[in-house]
Design a protein around this motif. Structure first.
Motif, PDB file in Angstrom:
ATOM      1  N   LYS A  12     -32.087 179.519 117.498  1.00 26.45           N
ATOM      2  CA  LYS A  12     -32.570 180.746 116.859  1.00 26.45           C
ATOM      3  C   LYS A  12     -33.913 180.442 116.227  1.00 26.45           C
ATOM      4  O   LYS A  12     -34.193 179.300 115.857  1.00 26.45           O
ATOM      5  N   SER A  13     -34.735 181.464 116.063  1.00 23.44           N
ATOM      6  CA  SER A  13     -36.024 181.267 115.408  1.00 23.44           C
ATOM      7  C   SER A  13     -35.817 180.994 113.920  1.00 23.44           C
ATOM      8  O   SER A  13     -34.761 181.292 113.360  1.00 23.44           O
ATOM      9  N   ALA A  14     -36.845 180.461 113.280  1.00 18.09           N
ATOM     10  CA  ALA A  14     -36.786 180.231 111.837  1.00 18.09           C
ATOM     11  C   ALA A  14     -36.593 181.561 111.112  1.00 18.09           C
ATOM     12  O   ALA A  14     -35.893 181.632 110.101  1.00 18.09           O
ATOM     13  N   THR A  15     -37.188 182.624 111.646  1.00 19.31           N
ATOM     14  CA  THR A  15     -37.040 183.947 111.034  1.00 19.31           C
ATOM     15  C   THR A  15     -35.587 184.397 111.060  1.00 19.31           C
ATOM     16  O   THR A  15     -35.062 184.893 110.058  1.00 19.31           O
ATOM     17  N   GLU A  16     -34.907 184.223 112.209  1.00 14.28           N
ATOM     18  CA  GLU A  16     -33.497 184.615 112.316  1.00 14.28           C
ATOM     19  C   GLU A  16     -32.619 183.784 111.378  1.00 14.28           C
ATOM     20  O   GLU A  16     -31.730 184.322 110.708  1.00 14.28           O
ATOM     21  N   ALA A  17     -32.862 182.479 111.312  1.00 17.41           N
ATOM     22  CA  ALA A  17     -32.080 181.609 110.424  1.00 17.41           C
ATOM     23  C   ALA A  17     -32.320 182.010 108.965  1.00 17.41           C
ATOM     24  O   ALA A  17     -31.375 182.119 108.176  1.00 17.41           O
ATOM     25  N   PHE A  18     -33.576 182.256 108.614  1.00 14.05           N
ATOM     26  CA  PHE A  18     -33.917 182.657 107.248  1.00 14.05           C
ATOM     27  C   PHE A  18     -33.258 183.984 106.880  1.00 14.05           C
ATOM     28  O   PHE A  18     -32.675 184.121 105.804  1.00 14.05           O
ATOM     29  N   ASN A  19     -33.341 184.959 107.785  1.00 13.24           N
ATOM     30  CA  ASN A  19     -32.746 186.268 107.505  1.00 13.24           C
ATOM     31  C   ASN A  19     -31.234 186.166 107.329  1.00 13.24           C
ATOM     32  O   ASN A  19     -30.653 186.840 106.481  1.00 13.24           O
ATOM     33  N   ILE A  86     -35.696 175.377 106.247  1.00 12.44           N
ATOM     34  CA  ILE A  86     -35.723 175.840 107.636  1.00 12.44           C
ATOM     35  C   ILE A  86     -37.076 175.481 108.233  1.00 12.44           C
ATOM     36  O   ILE A  86     -38.112 175.742 107.615  1.00 12.44           O
ATOM     37  N   SER A  87     -37.073 174.893 109.426  1.00 11.94           N
ATOM     38  CA  SER A  87     -38.313 174.544 110.120  1.00 11.94           C
ATOM     39  C   SER A  87     -38.273 175.089 111.532  1.00 11.94           C
ATOM     40  O   SER A  87     -37.279 174.928 112.241  1.00 11.94           O
ATOM     41  N   GLU A  88     -39.369 175.706 111.937  1.00 10.85           N
ATOM     42  CA  GLU A  88     -39.487 176.232 113.302  1.00 10.85           C
ATOM     43  C   GLU A  88     -39.867 175.082 114.226  1.00 10.85           C
ATOM     44  O   GLU A  88     -40.772 174.308 113.923  1.00 10.85           O
ATOM     45  N   ILE A  89     -39.155 174.950 115.335  1.00  9.12           N
ATOM     46  CA  ILE A  89     -39.497 173.949 116.340  1.00  9.12           C
ATOM     47  C   ILE A  89     -40.273 174.646 117.463  1.00  9.12           C
ATOM     48  O   ILE A  89     -41.366 174.227 117.826  1.00  9.12           O
ATOM     49  N   GLU A  90     -39.660 175.697 117.992  1.00 12.58           N
ATOM     50  CA  GLU A  90     -40.273 176.530 119.025  1.00 12.58           C
ATOM     51  C   GLU A  90     -39.961 177.974 118.684  1.00 12.58           C
ATOM     52  O   GLU A  90     -39.325 178.249 117.672  1.00 12.58           O
ATOM     53  N   THR A  91     -40.354 178.890 119.561  1.00 15.56           N
ATOM     54  CA  THR A  91     -40.141 180.308 119.299  1.00 15.56           C
ATOM     55  C   THR A  91     -38.686 180.627 119.000  1.00 15.56           C
ATOM     56  O   THR A  91     -38.386 181.363 118.078  1.00 15.56           O
ATOM     57  N   ASN A  92     -37.765 180.094 119.787  1.00 15.62           N
ATOM     58  CA  ASN A  92     -36.350 180.392 119.585  1.00 15.62           C
ATOM     59  C   ASN A  92     -35.546 179.146 119.237  1.00 15.62           C
ATOM     60  O   ASN A  92     -34.410 178.984 119.684  1.00 15.62           O
ATOM     61  N   GLN A  93     -36.135 178.280 118.459  1.00 13.32           N
ATOM     62  CA  GLN A  93     -35.425 177.069 118.053  1.00 13.32           C
ATOM     63  C   GLN A  93     -35.919 176.636 116.671  1.00 13.32           C
ATOM     64  O   GLN A  93     -37.120 176.628 116.411  1.00 13.32           O
ATOM     65  N   SER A  94     -34.968 176.300 115.801  1.00 12.98           N
ATOM     66  CA  SER A  94     -35.326 175.877 114.453  1.00 12.98           C
ATOM     67  C   SER A  94     -34.320 174.838 113.962  1.00 12.98           C
ATOM     68  O   SER A  94     -33.253 174.668 114.538  1.00 12.98           O
ATOM     69  N   THR A  95     -34.701 174.147 112.891  1.00 19.91           N
ATOM     70  CA  THR A  95     -33.779 173.212 112.259  1.00 19.91           C
ATOM     71  C   THR A  95     -33.469 173.718 110.851  1.00 19.91           C
ATOM     72  O   THR A  95     -34.291 174.381 110.219  1.00 19.91           O
ATOM     73  N   VAL A  96     -32.261 173.402 110.396  1.00 21.11           N
ATOM     74  CA  VAL A  96     -31.844 173.762 109.047  1.00 21.11           C
ATOM     75  C   VAL A  96     -31.204 172.533 108.410  1.00 21.11           C
ATOM     76  O   VAL A  96     -30.435 171.823 109.058  1.00 21.11           O
ATOM     77  N   GLN A  97     -31.558 172.297 107.162  1.00 16.88           N
ATOM     78  CA  GLN A  97     -30.930 171.231 106.389  1.00 16.88           C
ATOM     79  C   GLN A  97     -30.670 171.766 104.986  1.00 16.88           C
ATOM     80  O   GLN A  97     -31.527 172.432 104.400  1.00 16.88           O
ATOM     81  N   LEU A  98     -29.493 171.486 104.475  1.00 13.85           N
ATOM     82  CA  LEU A  98     -29.146 171.886 103.114  1.00 13.85           C
ATOM     83  C   LEU A  98     -29.253 170.680 102.187  1.00 13.85           C
ATOM     84  O   LEU A  98     -28.870 169.572 102.560  1.00 13.85           O
ATOM     85  N   THR A  99     -29.763 170.930 100.999  1.00 15.08           N
ATOM     86  CA  THR A  99     -29.865 169.893  99.980  1.00 15.08           C
ATOM     87  C   THR A  99     -29.178 170.394  98.717  1.00 15.08           C
ATOM     88  O   THR A  99     -29.384 171.543  98.320  1.00 15.08           O
ATOM     89  N   PHE A 100     -28.377 169.544  98.125  1.00 14.93           N
ATOM     90  CA  PHE A 100     -27.706 169.854  96.870  1.00 14.93           C
ATOM     91  C   PHE A 100     -28.389 169.025  95.786  1.00 14.93           C
ATOM     92  O   PHE A 100     -28.504 167.805  95.912  1.00 14.93           O
ATOM     93  N   GLU A 101     -28.855 169.676  94.728  1.00 13.55           N
ATOM     94  CA  GLU A 101     -29.490 168.980  93.615  1.00 13.55           C
ATOM     95  C   GLU A 101     -28.806 169.383  92.325  1.00 13.55           C
ATOM     96  O   GLU A 101     -28.655 170.571  92.043  1.00 13.55           O
TER      97      GLU A 101
END
Length: 131
Positions: A12-19, A86-101
């Motif tokens: 999914k795009s970074a926009t889709e993951a963010f939304n 969230i980081s965009e890799i390509e148009t329809n590909q992104s990475t997500v990482q969660l951090t707990f602080e």
């Protein structure tokens, strides 16, 4: 105490993951199976509880469109943040990482490190099928 989930790749795009992550109702789809309660308290706040754990209220604290969402504890005795990067890799590909602080005493950190680590790992793992 800082804990990081594994970084996952979404088709999914970074926009889709963010939304998806911007809508607090969607967190219900990410919760582990041992959830005992989930309740949306407003458009930027939700409450959840895992079996055997106290209820936690998370509130959207900071939003950087398409790259970062920060949820923080709203009330309660513990002050912590859950950060979605969230980081965009390509148009329809992104990475997500969660951090707990969180700022906890050493004894509390020892007690919650394992369960919190497993919890944030479950959240990102469930993103692959939920988004």
């Amino acid at each position: 105490m800082n804990l990081e989930s594994p970084k996952i790749t979404l088709e999914k795009s970074a926009t889709e993951a963010f939304n998806f992550l911007s809508d607090v109702q969607n967190f219900k789809k990410l919760m582990p199976e041992n959830i005992s309660k989930f309740e949306v308290l407003g458009e930027d706040k939700f409450l959840f509880a895992l079996k055997g754990m106290p209820e936690i209220i998370l509130k959207k604290k900071e939003v950087t469109p398409y790259s970062k969402i920060v949820l923080g504890a709203a009330g309660g005795k513990l002050d912590f943040s859950l950060i979605g990067n969230i980081s965009e890799i390509e148009t329809n590909q992104s990475t997500v990482q969660l951090t707990f602080e969180g700022d906890f005493n050493p004894m509390m950190s020892m007690m919650i490190k394992g369960p919190i680590g497993k919890f944030i790992e479950t959240l990102v793992t469930n993103m692959k099928t939920a988004i």
